[in-house]
Every structure is written in structure tokens, then in C-alpha cells.
Design a protein around this motif. Structure first.
Motif, PDB file in Angstrom:
ATOM      1  N   GLU A   3       0.835  -1.209   0.000  1.00  0.00           N
ATOM      2  CA  GLU A   3       0.000   0.000   0.000  1.00  0.00           C
ATOM      3  C   GLU A   3       0.866   1.255   0.000  1.00  0.00           C
ATOM      4  N   ARG A   4       1.950   1.216   0.783  1.00  0.00           N
ATOM      5  CA  ARG A   4       2.862   2.356   0.837  1.00  0.00           C
ATOM      6  C   ARG A   4       3.489   2.606  -0.542  1.00  0.00           C
ATOM      7  N   LEU A  41       2.243   1.724  -3.461  1.00  0.00           N
ATOM      8  CA  LEU A  41       1.196   2.218  -4.360  1.00  0.00           C
ATOM      9  C   LEU A  41       0.971   3.715  -4.176  1.00  0.00           C
ATOM     10  N   GLN A  42       0.989   4.161  -2.925  1.00  0.00           N
ATOM     11  CA  GLN A  42       0.816   5.586  -2.636  1.00  0.00           C
ATOM     12  C   GLN A  42       1.980   6.396  -3.207  1.00  0.00           C
ATOM     13  N   GLN A  43       3.194   5.868  -3.081  1.00  0.00           N
ATOM     14  CA  GLN A  43       4.361   6.550  -3.643  1.00  0.00           C
ATOM     15  C   GLN A  43       4.251   6.671  -5.159  1.00  0.00           C
ATOM     16  N   LYS A  72       1.515   6.642  -6.907  1.00  0.00           N
ATOM     17  CA  LYS A  72       0.419   7.554  -7.221  1.00  0.00           C
ATOM     18  C   LYS A  72       0.874   9.011  -7.117  1.00  0.00           C
ATOM     19  N   LYS A  73       1.638   9.306  -6.056  1.00  0.00           N
ATOM     20  CA  LYS A  73       2.141  10.668  -5.877  1.00  0.00           C
ATOM     21  C   LYS A  73       3.080  11.061  -7.005  1.00  0.00           C
ATOM     22  N   GLU A 128       1.091  11.830 -10.095  1.00  0.00           N
ATOM     23  CA  GLU A 128       0.471  13.148  -9.975  1.00  0.00           C
ATOM     24  C   GLU A 128       1.491  14.260 -10.226  1.00  0.00           C
TER      25      GLU A 128
END
Length: 204
Positions: A37-38, A40-42, A44-45, A48
Motif C-alpha cells: 500500500e505504501r 502504491l501511494q508513492q 500515485k504521488k 500526480e
């Protein structure tokens, strides 16, 4: 003695790797899911960020035609490489390398502006020799690359040599094999809004 030192270093590295492997072996499914999850968040950021950079013109080497637009560009992007140029061979050589680097370094905005048509900026930033690259971080001119002196004094320098020089000024992110000095440049920082120091040269 040297052999003993090498063996000591090798043992320390081996122990560290063993510890990391052991830590991975102790992970349970919940831990793995947290790491996933961590990650995936990285990702995604970063996606962006790239989208925002592209919207601002990152990834392309573009020209600023009006002096007032220079300030908009500098305010919008955290890191900017601005080439002050005139229509001559040295500036065309610089254009070639910057076009390549602009595509490789999305994190930085690469632009050029014609010095003779930008008298206010040229005077404010003390642009004397062309080509000059103004290396801008957080709206301030943090460093300059003037002419080719720092690139071997010839127009036959490589794109990699220019890339290393820009990385040394920390205006691009570079993970090459070269030995770069991570410390900040000792060059004076100049505000785009207020220039107090000067740069002079008697060669062109």
C-alpha cells in the motif's frame, strides 16, 4: 593488514545483508500488505507530480518570448534551467544538449530566452557572456553556467558533462556513476525580484 581490513568490511556487509534477509523472512501477510500500500501511494504521488510537471511544460525545451513570462515560469516550477542566448553557434550547441536533458529530467523546467530582446532581465541578472545558463531554485537564481569554461572550454563537450554540472548545482536529479559533490554551491544566491550581486567577464 589490507587483507584483514577487506575481510572485516566484507563480513560487515554480509552481516547487514543477513539481517535484511531475516527481517524479510519475519514479515507476515499484514506487513507485506502495508508495504504494498505504501508503494502504491508513492507511485500515485509520482504520477500526480509528472502530470503536474507536464501541464507546466516540463519535458520539453521551450522558448520564453516575453520578459514578463519569465517570472510566471520561475514561480510555477521549483527548479528551472534558463538559457540566455543569441543566434550564434555556441548557443545552438547548448540548445542541442538542453533539448536532450529536458526530456530526461521531468523534474526541472528547461527554457531559453533571447538576451538581446530581454534587456531588463539581462541587466538585472548581469548576463554578459552568451550562452549563460541561469540555474533557478525556488524563484532564486542559485547558480550560473557561463560559456563553456566549466565544460572543458570547447563546444565538443558531451550531454553527460553538462548533466553532471547541472546535478552538481542540484537543479536536476541525477543518479549517474560520476562522483558529484552533494554540498551546495558556494555561488551567491540571487533573487529574481532583487539582484544585489554582479557577474562580470571581459570575454565573450
Amino acid at each position: 593488514i589490507i587483507e584483514k581490513q577487506v575481510l572485516t568490511v566484507a563480513k560487515a556487509v554480509e552481516d547487514k545483508i543477513d539481517d535484511e534477509i531475516a527481517a524479510l523472512d519475519r514479515l507476515d501477510l499484514d506487513d507485506i500488505e502495508v508495504l504494498r500500500e505504501r508503494r502504491l501511494q508513492q507511485m500515485k504521488k509520482m504520477a500526480e507530480k509528472r502530470s503536474r510537471w507536464m501541464a507546466l511544460g516540463h519535458g520539453e525545451y521551450s522558448e520564453i518570448f516575453a520578459e514578463k513570462d519569465f517570472f510566471s515560469v520561475v514561480k510555477a516550477s521549483e527548479r528551472v534551467v534558463c538559457h540566455f542566448y543569441r543566434e550564434n553557434w555556441p548557443c545552438k550547441v547548448m540548445d542541442k544538449h538542453l533539448s536532450i536533458l529536458a526530456k530526461q529530467h521531468m523534474e526541472t523546467r528547461f527554457v531559453k530566452i533571447q538576451a538581446e530582446k530581454s534587456p531588463f532581465l539581462a541587466e538585472k541578472l548581469k548576463i554578459v557572456v552568451l550562452p549563460t545558463l541561469a540555474l533557478i531554485k525556488n524563484t532564486k537564481v542559485d547558480n550560473y553556467l557561463v560559456g563553456f569554461d566549466e565544460l572543458g572550454g570547447t563546444d565538443e563537450f558531451s550531454t553527460e558533462e553538462l548533466e553532471e554540472r547541472l546535478a552538481k548545482a542540484q537543479v536536476i536529479t541525477y543518479e549517474g556513476e560520476s562522483s558529484l559533490n552533494p554540498s551546495r554551491s558556494s555561488a551567491k544566491t540571487r533573487s529574481v525580484r532583487q539582484s544585489t550581486s554582479s557577474y562580470s567577464s571581459d570575454s565573450e
